[in-house]
Write an enzyme that holds these catalytic residues in place. Sequence first.
Site, PDB file in Angstrom:
ATOM      1  N   TYR A  25      11.518  -5.531  25.340  1.00 45.63           N
ATOM      2  CA  TYR A  25      10.098  -5.754  25.638  1.00 45.63           C
ATOM      3  C   TYR A  25       9.149  -5.328  24.523  1.00 45.63           C
ATOM      4  O   TYR A  25       7.952  -5.566  24.619  1.00 45.63           O
ATOM      5  CB  TYR A  25       9.723  -5.037  26.937  1.00 45.63           C
ATOM      6  CG  TYR A  25      10.511  -5.536  28.122  1.00 45.63           C
ATOM      7  CD1 TYR A  25      10.241  -6.781  28.675  1.00 45.63           C
ATOM      8  CD2 TYR A  25      11.540  -4.785  28.669  1.00 45.63           C
ATOM      9  CE1 TYR A  25      10.965  -7.259  29.750  1.00 45.63           C
ATOM     10  CE2 TYR A  25      12.276  -5.249  29.746  1.00 45.63           C
ATOM     11  CZ  TYR A  25      11.989  -6.491  30.279  1.00 45.63           C
ATOM     12  OH  TYR A  25      12.709  -6.957  31.332  1.00 45.63           O
ATOM     13  N   ASN A  76       2.503 -12.393  34.868  1.00 41.67           N
ATOM     14  CA  ASN A  76       3.873 -12.023  34.551  1.00 41.67           C
ATOM     15  C   ASN A  76       4.382 -11.330  35.803  1.00 41.67           C
ATOM     16  O   ASN A  76       4.067 -10.163  36.037  1.00 41.67           O
ATOM     17  CB  ASN A  76       3.942 -11.087  33.342  1.00 41.67           C
ATOM     18  CG  ASN A  76       5.378 -10.733  32.981  1.00 41.67           C
ATOM     19  OD1 ASN A  76       6.273 -10.837  33.813  1.00 41.67           O
ATOM     20  ND2 ASN A  76       5.583 -10.292  31.760  1.00 41.67           N
ATOM     21  N   ASP A  89       3.892 -18.689  47.302  1.00 42.55           N
ATOM     22  CA  ASP A  89       2.995 -19.206  48.337  1.00 42.55           C
ATOM     23  C   ASP A  89       1.561 -18.750  48.107  1.00 42.55           C
ATOM     24  O   ASP A  89       0.622 -19.519  48.333  1.00 42.55           O
ATOM     25  CB  ASP A  89       3.470 -18.782  49.724  1.00 42.55           C
ATOM     26  CG  ASP A  89       4.719 -19.516  50.177  1.00 42.55           C
ATOM     27  OD1 ASP A  89       5.125 -20.499  49.518  1.00 42.55           O
ATOM     28  OD2 ASP A  89       5.298 -19.088  51.198  1.00 42.55           O
ATOM     29  N   HIS A 102       6.464 -14.621  30.423  1.00 42.85           N
ATOM     30  CA  HIS A 102       7.576 -13.671  30.339  1.00 42.85           C
ATOM     31  C   HIS A 102       7.696 -13.208  28.898  1.00 42.85           C
ATOM     32  O   HIS A 102       7.779 -14.044  27.984  1.00 42.85           O
ATOM     33  CB  HIS A 102       8.886 -14.296  30.812  1.00 42.85           C
ATOM     34  CG  HIS A 102       8.816 -14.715  32.243  1.00 42.85           C
ATOM     35  ND1 HIS A 102       8.909 -13.819  33.278  1.00 42.85           N
ATOM     36  CD2 HIS A 102       8.608 -15.930  32.801  1.00 42.85           C
ATOM     37  CE1 HIS A 102       8.770 -14.470  34.423  1.00 42.85           C
ATOM     38  NE2 HIS A 102       8.576 -15.754  34.160  1.00 42.85           N
ATOM     39  N   SER A 104      10.167 -11.480  27.425  1.00 42.80           N
ATOM     40  CA  SER A 104      11.502 -11.738  26.878  1.00 42.80           C
ATOM     41  C   SER A 104      11.913 -13.184  27.152  1.00 42.80           C
ATOM     42  O   SER A 104      11.325 -13.870  27.988  1.00 42.80           O
ATOM     43  CB  SER A 104      12.527 -10.784  27.491  1.00 42.80           C
ATOM     44  OG  SER A 104      12.726 -11.079  28.866  1.00 42.80           O
TER      45      SER A 104
END
Length: 146
Positions: A25, A76, A89, A102, A104
């Site tokens: 990360y 994220n 939803d 994201h 990674s």
Amino acid sequence: MTSRRLLLVNGPNLNLLGTREPGIYGSATLADVERLTADVARELGYELRAVQSNHEGVLIDAIHAAREDCAGIVINPGGLTHTSVALRDALTGVGLPFAEVHISDVYAREEFRHFSYLHDVAAVRVVGHGVDGYAEAVRELVAKIG
């Protein structure tokens, strides 16, 4: 009146950015991510409201509240990407365009990370571009908002 605000949502464990698995990360913190995202949004004429929580319901409540004053969402979802129909939803229910981010490359990681409950409903997806992916997501989302 069209809102000039975006909601930034960071899910579980993203509060640990900077110390959590830096090989995956990186060393940027959540504060760095929020600052970068706010700076890019500001350059494009938008304000940014940021929320991070390790609790799914808090994230869903923030998404619901975005209906009132946001033009779009950058999210994220962390591990909820692969598990949460409720988050999907909420995002589809509010009717706001959203960008899924994201840090990674989830497709180069464990197989369970390859599936996203959001992939087919996100207006924008940015995967594996590090924290710079947030800036890319804001730019692409604002372009789609118009």
